[in-house]
Design an enzyme around this catalytic site. Structure first.
Site, PDB file in Angstrom:
ATOM      1  CG  ASP A  86      -1.854  -1.174   1.275  1.00 53.62           C
ATOM      2  OD1 ASP A  86      -1.810  -1.989   0.335  1.00 53.62           O
ATOM      3  OD2 ASP A  86      -2.611  -1.295   2.251  1.00 53.62           O
ATOM      4  CG  ASP A 139      -3.317   4.275  -0.119  1.00 48.79           C
ATOM      5  OD1 ASP A 139      -2.961   5.407   0.268  1.00 48.79           O
ATOM      6  OD2 ASP A 139      -4.121   3.562   0.510  1.00 48.79           O
ATOM      7  CG  HIS A 174      -5.395  -0.665  -1.941  1.00 48.78           C
ATOM      8  ND1 HIS A 174      -5.378  -1.039  -0.628  1.00 48.78           N
ATOM      9  CD2 HIS A 174      -5.011   0.644  -1.958  1.00 48.78           C
ATOM     10  CE1 HIS A 174      -4.983  -0.014   0.120  1.00 48.78           C
ATOM     11  NE2 HIS A 174      -4.758   1.021  -0.670  1.00 48.78           N
ATOM     12  CG  ASP A 193      -3.785  -5.487  -4.485  1.00 50.79           C
ATOM     13  OD1 ASP A 193      -4.831  -4.952  -4.076  1.00 50.79           O
ATOM     14  OD2 ASP A 193      -2.752  -5.553  -3.787  1.00 50.79           O
ATOM     15  NE  ARG A 216     -14.553  -4.714  -6.457  1.00 47.17           N
ATOM     16  CZ  ARG A 216     -13.717  -4.890  -5.452  1.00 47.17           C
ATOM     17  NH1 ARG A 216     -12.415  -4.982  -5.688  1.00 47.17           N
ATOM     18  NH2 ARG A 216     -14.144  -4.962  -4.216  1.00 47.17           N
ATOM     19  CB  SER A 228     -10.297  -6.368   2.267  1.00 49.93           C
ATOM     20  OG  SER A 228      -9.180  -5.661   2.730  1.00 49.93           O
ATOM     21  CB  SER A 229     -14.534  -6.770  -0.965  1.00 49.76           C
ATOM     22  OG  SER A 229     -13.576  -7.116  -1.949  1.00 49.76           O
ATOM     23  CB  CYS A 282      -2.250  -6.512   0.578  1.00 53.07           C
ATOM     24  SG  CYS A 282      -3.774  -6.721  -0.290  1.00 53.07           S
TER      25      CYS A 282
HETATM   26  N1  ARG Z   1     -10.173  -2.630  -1.230  1.00 52.59           N
HETATM   27  C1  ARG Z   1      -9.948  -3.956  -1.747  1.00 52.59           C
HETATM   28  C2  ARG Z   1     -11.213  -4.758  -1.726  1.00 52.59           C
HETATM   29  O1  ARG Z   1     -11.883  -4.718  -0.745  1.00 52.59           O
HETATM   30  C3  ARG Z   1      -8.915  -4.646  -0.918  1.00 52.59           C
HETATM   31  C4  ARG Z   1      -7.576  -4.295  -1.392  1.00 52.59           C
HETATM   32  C5  ARG Z   1      -6.528  -4.859  -0.569  1.00 52.59           C
HETATM   33  N2  ARG Z   1      -5.297  -4.567  -1.208  1.00 52.59           N
HETATM   34  C6  ARG Z   1      -4.237  -4.047  -0.623  1.00 52.59           C
HETATM   35  N3  ARG Z   1      -3.151  -3.838  -1.337  1.00 52.59           N
HETATM   36  N4  ARG Z   1      -4.251  -3.719   0.657  1.00 52.59           N
HETATM   37  O2  ARG Z   1     -11.553  -5.446  -2.659  1.00 52.59           O
END
Ligand code: ARG
Length: 392
Positions: A114, A207, A257, A259, A282, A318-319, A371
């Site tokens: 991040d 980030d 993010h 990824d 998405r 996170s999801s 991450c």
């Molecule tokens: N916001 C993303 C989701 O909920 C999680 C991303 C986590 N990635 C990271 N590099 N911390 O799908």
């Protein structure tokens, strides 16, 4: 810890053979403090009724079990011949203050992805977008100085720190979507496509995890954690070396993010198309889909995340799409969370070897396997995989 052979700071892709990587640590981790850019959500209806979002340090046993899985990742990588570096945690349970604001505590150094990114022979420290993460570059400074001494070609870039004053954030954001489900489909569509997130455009803020690398091109997600001004900063900073593209994902209501949304795995070669994992909830915009396809990439939707990992842990922010947050060792080998069986099958069908590791205990510290790593050195170059321009 550093290393029996010379390190070269070099990473242009997500898939070149991995030589040196940083793996995060959970020591001293805290709950992310609430602030204009962050509202905590507890993923358990009963606990949510009884408890406000907590402050301060996480329980030691929760930290220990995350550290076990992070240490295991470090061992797996070492056995694969990868040089592994670890951050130097600071005491995150300290109030931080600037002349303009203060928060009760910081967060952690589980997710170097991040904060830091290697692009070619440069390492960029991101500005970060949340107050609780303002000082998160500090646990990586020992590594940065070691790299600085080890590789005389390394470039060290730190993006301009934003003030993180209240006027950088759009106050109405959190109420904006509260009524989302009672709006008409047209109104919902409009809301999703106006790309107005909590971060406004008054200052440069991003980030590092909103960036993904594909050789001469990087793709940056416009999100809750990266604004357009920051993408322009990256464009100017990398001008002549890298082409910087903006990606938008309108159906992600809280993008942050890239990824868990778009994961490039291997590039197009004359005999086969490249592979990018995409998130079925998405989708890319049509013009971006066309750009990737025109350049020989196949976009492959990942399967639904495993029922074993979802619902997410109670304090995970996170999801469920952490399922696709994997780390490539090279063009044919990936490290994936052990419970994501349907994803293993898909990857194996695509010709990848999958190394499965347990990682669920790390989820509440900000992410999964991608991450919690930061690649310093891969065997790759600034190859051009996008010779066909965007169609107008
Ligand atoms: N916001 C993303 C989701 O909920 C999680 C991303 C986590 N990635 C990271 N590099 N911390 O799908």
């Amino acid at each position: 810890m550093l290393c029996n052979r010379a390190i070269k700071v070099n990473a242009w892709t997500q898939w070149g053979k991995l030589k040196t990587v940083v793996v995060g640590r959970a020591d001293s981790a805290c709950f992310q403090p609430e602030e204009p850019a962050f509202k905590g959500k507890i993923n358990n209806k009963i606990i949510e009724k009884e408890l406000d979002w907590p402050l301060g340090r996480k329980k030691q046993r929760v930290i220990d079990r995350a550290n076990n899985q992070l240490d295991n990742l470090a061992i797996v990588l070492t056995r694969l011949g990868v040089n592994v570096l670890r951050p130097s945690p600071i005491d995150f349970n300290r109030e931080i203050k600037t002349p303009l604001w203060q928060v009760n505590n910081m967060f952690c150094c589980v997710c170097p992805r991040d904060v830091m990114i290697t692009i070619g022979n440069s390492i960029i420290e991101a500005t970060m977008s949340k107050r609780g993460r303002f000082f998160e570059y500090l646990p990586y400074r020992d590594i940065m100085y070691k790299l600085w001494d080890a590789d005389h070609y390394m470039k060290w870039k730190a993006a301009p720190k934003p003030s993180m004053n209240s006027n950088m954030y759009w106050e109405g954001y959190w109420s904006k979507f509260n009524s989302f489900n009672i709006k008409s489909e047209d109104e919902q569509h409009k809301l999703l496509h106006d790309y107005k997130y909590v971060l406004n455009e008054s200052e440069i803020a991003f980030d590092a995890a909103d960036i993904t690398r594909c050789g001469k091109d990087i793709f940056v997600q416009h999100s809750m954690t990266t604004n357009l001004r920051a993408i322009e900063w990256l464009r100017r900073e990398l001008d002549g070396l890298i082409r910087v593209h903006t990606l938008k994902f309108p159906y992600d209501r809280e993008p942050s993010h890239i990824d868990c949304t778009l994961v490039p795995l291997r590039p197009p070669r004359s005999e086969q198309r490249g592979v990018i994992l995409t998130n079925p909830e998405r989708p890319l915009l049509d013009k971006d889909k066309k750009f990737f396809k025109d350049n020989g990439w196949e976009l492959v939707d990942v399967p639904m995340p495993s029922k074993i990992n979802y619902p997410m842990p109670t304090f995970c922010q996170s999801s469920k799409w952490l399922s696709m947050n994997l780390l490539s060792i090279d063009e044919n080998t990936v490290i994936v969370e052990e419970n994501e069986k349907d994803l293993h099958v898909l990857l194996e069908k695509l010709g990848f070897e999958t190394i499965k590791i347990p990682f669920r205990n790390v989820f509440e510290f900000g992410g999964s396997i991608h991450c919690s790593t930061w690649d310093i050195e891969r065997e790759d170059s600034s190859e051009d995989f996008f010779r066909t321009p965007y169609a107008l």
